[in-house]
Scaffold this motif. Structure first.
Motif, PDB file in Angstrom:
ATOM      1  N   ARG A  47       3.740   5.782   6.160  1.00  0.00           N
ATOM      2  CA  ARG A  47       2.858   4.835   6.009  1.00  0.00           C
ATOM      3  C   ARG A  47       2.754   4.758   4.676  1.00  0.00           C
ATOM      4  O   ARG A  47       2.690   6.207   3.718  1.00  0.00           O
ATOM      5  CB  ARG A  47       1.434   5.570   6.493  1.00  0.00           C
ATOM      6  N   ILE A  48       2.377   3.895   3.862  1.00  0.00           N
ATOM      7  CA  ILE A  48       2.299   3.323   2.487  1.00  0.00           C
ATOM      8  C   ILE A  48       0.732   3.766   2.394  1.00  0.00           C
ATOM      9  O   ILE A  48       0.438   2.165   2.869  1.00  0.00           O
ATOM     10  CB  ILE A  48       3.643   2.620   1.902  1.00  0.00           C
ATOM     11  N   TYR A  49       0.230   3.797   1.080  1.00  0.00           N
ATOM     12  CA  TYR A  49      -0.901   4.158   0.649  1.00  0.00           C
ATOM     13  C   TYR A  49      -1.567   4.121  -0.501  1.00  0.00           C
ATOM     14  O   TYR A  49      -1.029   4.777  -1.048  1.00  0.00           O
ATOM     15  CB  TYR A  49      -2.406   4.520   1.377  1.00  0.00           C
ATOM     16  N   PRO A  50      -0.929   2.689  -0.892  1.00  0.00           N
ATOM     17  CA  PRO A  50      -1.483   2.598  -2.531  1.00  0.00           C
ATOM     18  C   PRO A  50      -2.713   2.966  -3.361  1.00  0.00           C
ATOM     19  O   PRO A  50      -3.571   2.336  -2.501  1.00  0.00           O
ATOM     20  CB  PRO A  50      -1.352   0.868  -3.499  1.00  0.00           C
ATOM     21  N   VAL A  51      -3.081   3.604  -4.753  1.00  0.00           N
ATOM     22  CA  VAL A  51      -4.359   3.549  -5.026  1.00  0.00           C
ATOM     23  C   VAL A  51      -4.050   3.529  -6.489  1.00  0.00           C
ATOM     24  O   VAL A  51      -3.691   3.456  -6.742  1.00  0.00           O
ATOM     25  CB  VAL A  51      -4.217   5.739  -4.316  1.00  0.00           C
ATOM     26  N   ASN A  52      -5.552   2.959  -6.364  1.00  0.00           N
ATOM     27  CA  ASN A  52      -5.944   2.292  -8.170  1.00  0.00           C
ATOM     28  C   ASN A  52      -6.625   2.388  -7.658  1.00  0.00           C
ATOM     29  O   ASN A  52      -7.509   0.966  -7.295  1.00  0.00           O
ATOM     30  CB  ASN A  52      -4.829   1.734  -8.226  1.00  0.00           C
ATOM     31  N   PRO A  53      -7.933   2.798  -9.210  1.00  0.00           N
ATOM     32  CA  PRO A  53      -9.508   2.782  -8.645  1.00  0.00           C
ATOM     33  C   PRO A  53      -9.767   1.065  -9.189  1.00  0.00           C
ATOM     34  O   PRO A  53     -10.900   0.511  -8.372  1.00  0.00           O
ATOM     35  CB  PRO A  53      -9.214   3.553  -9.739  1.00  0.00           C
ATOM     36  N   LYS A  54      -9.009   0.026 -10.012  1.00  0.00           N
ATOM     37  CA  LYS A  54      -8.930  -1.843 -10.612  1.00  0.00           C
ATOM     38  C   LYS A  54      -8.651  -2.288  -9.593  1.00  0.00           C
ATOM     39  O   LYS A  54      -8.344  -3.290  -9.881  1.00  0.00           O
ATOM     40  CB  LYS A  54      -8.296  -1.414 -12.044  1.00  0.00           C
ATOM     41  N   ALA A  55      -7.971  -2.406  -8.185  1.00  0.00           N
ATOM     42  CA  ALA A  55      -6.955  -3.073  -8.366  1.00  0.00           C
ATOM     43  C   ALA A  55      -7.815  -3.333  -6.938  1.00  0.00           C
ATOM     44  O   ALA A  55      -7.932  -1.946  -6.158  1.00  0.00           O
ATOM     45  CB  ALA A  55      -5.684  -2.925  -7.523  1.00  0.00           C
ATOM     46  N   ASN A  56      -7.477  -4.008  -5.292  1.00  0.00           N
ATOM     47  CA  ASN A  56      -7.978  -4.526  -4.182  1.00  0.00           C
ATOM     48  C   ASN A  56      -6.690  -4.826  -3.089  1.00  0.00           C
ATOM     49  O   ASN A  56      -6.597  -3.938  -2.318  1.00  0.00           O
ATOM     50  CB  ASN A  56      -9.471  -5.514  -4.207  1.00  0.00           C
ATOM     51  N   GLU A  57      -5.803  -5.058  -3.758  1.00  0.00           N
ATOM     52  CA  GLU A  57      -4.462  -5.691  -3.366  1.00  0.00           C
ATOM     53  C   GLU A  57      -3.418  -5.361  -4.271  1.00  0.00           C
ATOM     54  O   GLU A  57      -3.688  -5.984  -5.630  1.00  0.00           O
ATOM     55  CB  GLU A  57      -4.529  -6.741  -2.646  1.00  0.00           C
ATOM     56  N   LEU A  58      -2.207  -5.410  -3.946  1.00  0.00           N
ATOM     57  CA  LEU A  58      -1.464  -5.111  -4.760  1.00  0.00           C
ATOM     58  C   LEU A  58       0.086  -5.065  -3.574  1.00  0.00           C
ATOM     59  O   LEU A  58       0.582  -4.788  -2.604  1.00  0.00           O
ATOM     60  CB  LEU A  58      -1.095  -3.988  -4.978  1.00  0.00           C
ATOM     61  N   LEU A  59       0.911  -6.610  -4.036  1.00  0.00           N
ATOM     62  CA  LEU A  59       2.151  -6.956  -3.592  1.00  0.00           C
ATOM     63  C   LEU A  59       2.255  -7.184  -1.809  1.00  0.00           C
ATOM     64  O   LEU A  59       2.881  -6.382  -0.739  1.00  0.00           O
ATOM     65  CB  LEU A  59       3.070  -5.695  -3.363  1.00  0.00           C
ATOM     66  N   GLY A  60       0.822  -8.129  -1.396  1.00  0.00           N
ATOM     67  CA  GLY A  60       0.309  -7.184   0.212  1.00  0.00           C
ATOM     68  C   GLY A  60      -0.139  -6.887   0.983  1.00  0.00           C
ATOM     69  O   GLY A  60      -0.934  -6.689   1.994  1.00  0.00           O
ATOM     70  N   VAL A  61      -0.684  -5.380  -0.398  1.00  0.00           N
ATOM     71  CA  VAL A  61      -1.013  -4.341   0.825  1.00  0.00           C
ATOM     72  C   VAL A  61      -2.057  -4.228   0.343  1.00  0.00           C
ATOM     73  O   VAL A  61      -2.767  -4.193  -0.948  1.00  0.00           O
ATOM     74  CB  VAL A  61      -0.002  -3.059   0.622  1.00  0.00           C
TER      75      VAL A  61
END
Lengths: 498, 498
Positions: A47-61
């Motif tokens: 399972r993949i979890y992107p983390v970035n304090p300044k984003a809510n969605e990336l590459l549809g995730v």
């Protein structure tokens, strides 16, 4: 326990990409995209979890603002934030009970920032998080789909052409450990070109925690790994390395390319990794004592890997050379003698049998049967098989090199020649290692070599490279005999081919 | 006079193919067909006359029953009749005043038939016909279209697939002299794969008349030949060889791959050519004294040929290494030191200038400028050009190796990088030899190397091979200086690139 903790790097249930980025050429974007692609292709199960304090969605995730926001447990964190944020991010990983982290970020001891690095290590130790890096390109496992190599497969040139630039090897059985990330990517390109499969690749950068010895130990128990190849510039903890290398090489071969051999080379290595390369003779002794097979350039690294992956080691150094080109036979013989293999003049039964083949015209009456066995430009497929049959049964030799230059007219179908040679070798149950050579780049040469490789007869572009690879079978075999492990290894090896 | 008589082999006005055959896989058919094809393609200008007492027409061309029947004068006879008929056929050639003959036929001293061979030689001498062979594959000149290599370009496999098997190199400037026919065909395949052009190829077999020394002398005066490469197993007339090699290597480089270096290797060579290979140390001394550049395997042969063909020799052994991969830099440095090149630590103005580039951010502030100049994975095309500009002007170094691993993200277009490097080198009028490396087989790697080659920057697949090639520029340069021919050669060389 060590090994278990390291397996999180290669087979995590869940991955956080901390520093996932919107910008397409940033590592934090490329890594996330590669993982999502591998998941889409159903190679990656994690399972993949992107983390970035300044984003809510990336590459549809969905993107999380901090690793602590993620509800799922996280086994592996891939960290691609600027160096100064790494301590904070790693602390959060610790609080979240993350098991392992790959710190891609640069900007630590390699540029003099030793303190920051020590701080990161301290946090890792405190929370029991294993760390690969920092300042590394991380991990590639073609089997599980974990891929932190932040160099995209394709480059798009200025004129818009899209070309393969950093290809990923197919899943296979050779593990690659590289102190240098650049060497690793270059090696992967080479493996793809040579058709060699990869069990996993690790570039460990500044190695504040996980080092070459830990990885060796992990790959020792890894089912997918049959041969381990390493690129090294320096080893800090020589004692630990020797102890573990010794354990590992009793079970599977380790092949090492150690750079920084010379005075100037170690100066270059020092300025590059801030590590002291040390006296080459000391490394040499350490490798010899621990059963490590040493090679001297990248081509040799893969030539030897191919031989040790496809063939069992041997007890003796006596080699037979069969050829249809006199010159190639001479060059192979020269190299054999130079590196300490024996090309014995055949006598007794072997010679009698070859003599008989000559008499009854099963090989040309003007062949040379002295070793090299030179079938000359009049060679045919049938003649190779006849000669090989004698040599496979002979107790005067331990290995066979088949130089099968495809040009001669009598070999009407060189790909069929390769197949028939493979059948003959199989008939004798691979009892004697057979290596093959066809030279050149023509379509026929490429296909003939591919056919040999496919049949576990490692093939080479020039005789000298085949001879060096054959030597490694003897070197490793000698070590196994010295530690009384020859038969055990051969039985492990035999189980591979089933 | 010798040279003139030898030019009939390469540029004959008229050719008789004696033993032209109807059977498609016979040399006498393949040779005739190749010549007629080359004539159709307008590559070959010579008039072609097939000779066969039992045929009237072959491949749409009138066949003569004897060479004496032909009304036209004949400059070159290609003889492919069984050995026992060769004396008779050659006598007829003599009566017809043929100038030169290539005797393809086997069955002479190589199988103990020394007397027949002496008879043939006697006839040749009597009529003043120069002879290449017997027992050879003869001559290929891509410029004039003469081609007696009786191995067809294609093989048709058992399933009907037609594949390139023995490709012919494009016209170029490297001459290839090979004692072994098999080595020659293999070498041609290699040259095609590496994109190296051929001025002419000769395999001279039993060399009863024309030998390596005669050919050296011919290629010395041949306008199309800039570099001569040779595969040797034995030299009978050492004095003649040294005298001529000395004369030739004052004008163009000779690169020799001499097989049969070891005890076992010379035994193999002896059984193969019936010639005594002799002590390797004696050959080594002879080569050194006559300015011959010696290499040790086929890959090195072409690596060195490429360098000496594209680049001028150098007076000094100081080399600068620019890289974007630390590991590659270290490996290049190791090899340089091992083979006797100097990778000096830069100082004075050169260091100051590089330091300045670092300060103002024209190269990364964390680059290493110690030599290797390691631009690191943050390298860009512009950085390579900036660093190169300093090095091309530096008087602390004699040669430059650019390791331009294409993977790094900052090199957006590696082919453009190669072009811009070439432009920079051209700006300095090729004053310092520059060699390049990109590793791997990916599309980008292949194209980047091709682009370097196209621009006379010889490119290599691994750092070590580039370093060995660079060494040859120094070896040959040192010889030229010793005989006071350095400047003359450089001026000849400069005229090539116009």
């Amino acid at each position: 326990m060590t090994v278990n903790s390291i397996s999180y790097f290669f087979n995590p249930d869940s991955i956080a990409v901390i520093g996932a980025s919107r910008e397409e050429d940033k590592p934090g974007h490329i890594i996330l995209k590669m993982l999502l692609d591998n998941k889409k292709k159903n190679i990656l199960k994690s399972r993949i979890y992107p983390v970035n304090p300044k984003a809510n969605e990336l590459l549809g995730v969905k993107v999380y603002h901090s690793v602590k926001e993620i509800k799922d447990k996280i086994e592996l964190a891939i960290i691609v934030v600027p160096a100064k944020y790494v301590p904070q991010v790693l602390t959060e990983c610790g609080e979240k009970d993350v098991k392992a982290s790959i710190i891609i970020s640069a900007g630590f001891s390699e540029i003099g920032n030793k303190e920051l690095e020590l701080e990161v290590l301290k946090i890792g130790r405190e929370y029991g998080i294993r760390i690969i890096g920092p300042n590394c390109i991380g991990v590639l496992s073609p089997w599980s789909g974990v891929d932190t190599i932040f160099l995209p497969v394709y480059k798009i040139l200025s004129d818009g052409t899209k070309l393969v630039s950093t290809p990923r090897p197919k899943p296979g059985y050779v593990a690659l450990i590289s102190q240098s990330g650049a060497f690793g990517t270059v090696a992967m390109d080479y493996m793809v070109g040579e058709g060699i499969g990869l069990s996993a690749f690790v570039s460990y950068g500044n190695k504040i925690d996980v080092d070459e010895a830990d990885l060796l130990e992990y790959f020792m128990s890894d089912d997918k790994t049959r041969v381990i190849i390493m690129y090294l510039e320096s080893i800090e903890n020589g004692r630990k390395f020797i102890d573990i290398a010794r354990k590992v090489s009793a079970i599977k071969p380790i092949i090492v390319l150690k750079a920084g051999r010379t005075r100037a080379g170690s100066r270059a290595a020092a300025s590059h990794t801030a590590a002291v390369a040390g006296l080459d003779a000391i490394y040499d002794a350490a490798f010899r004592r621990s059963g490590v097979v040493r090679v001297y350039d990248m081509e040799e690294l893969f030539d030897v890997a191919k031989a040790l992956y496809m063939l069992p080691p041997v007890k003796g150094n006596r080699i037979a050379i069969v050829t249809d080109g006199g010159g190639a036979g001479v060059m192979a013989t020269d190299m054999a003698e130079i590196i300490g293999l024996d090309v014995p003049q055949l006598k007794g039964e072997t010679k009698e049998e070859l003599d008989k083949l000559r008499e009854i015209g099963k090989i040309p009456y003007f062949s040379s049967i002295d070793n090299p066995i030179d079938l000359t430009g009049s060679a045919t497929t049938e003649m190779y098989i006849e000669a090989l049959d004698v040599l496979l049964r002979s107790n005067e030799i331990d290995m066979i090199i088949v130089l099968a230059l495809h040009q001669v007219p009598g070999i009407r179908d060189p790909i069929k020649l390769a197949e028939e040679i493979a059948n003959k070798v199989r008939e004798y149950n691979f009892i004697k290692p057979v290596l093959a050579v066809d030279t050149g780049y023509s379509e026929v040469a490429v296909l003939e070599r591919e056919c040999f490789d496919k049949n576990n007869i490692p093939s080479y572009k020039i005789p000298e490279r085949a001879i060096k690879a054959a030597k490694a079978l003897y070197t490793y075999g000698s070590y196994l005999r010295k530690i009384n492990r020859f038969n055990e290894y051969v039985s492990i090896f035999s189980s591979y081919n089933k």
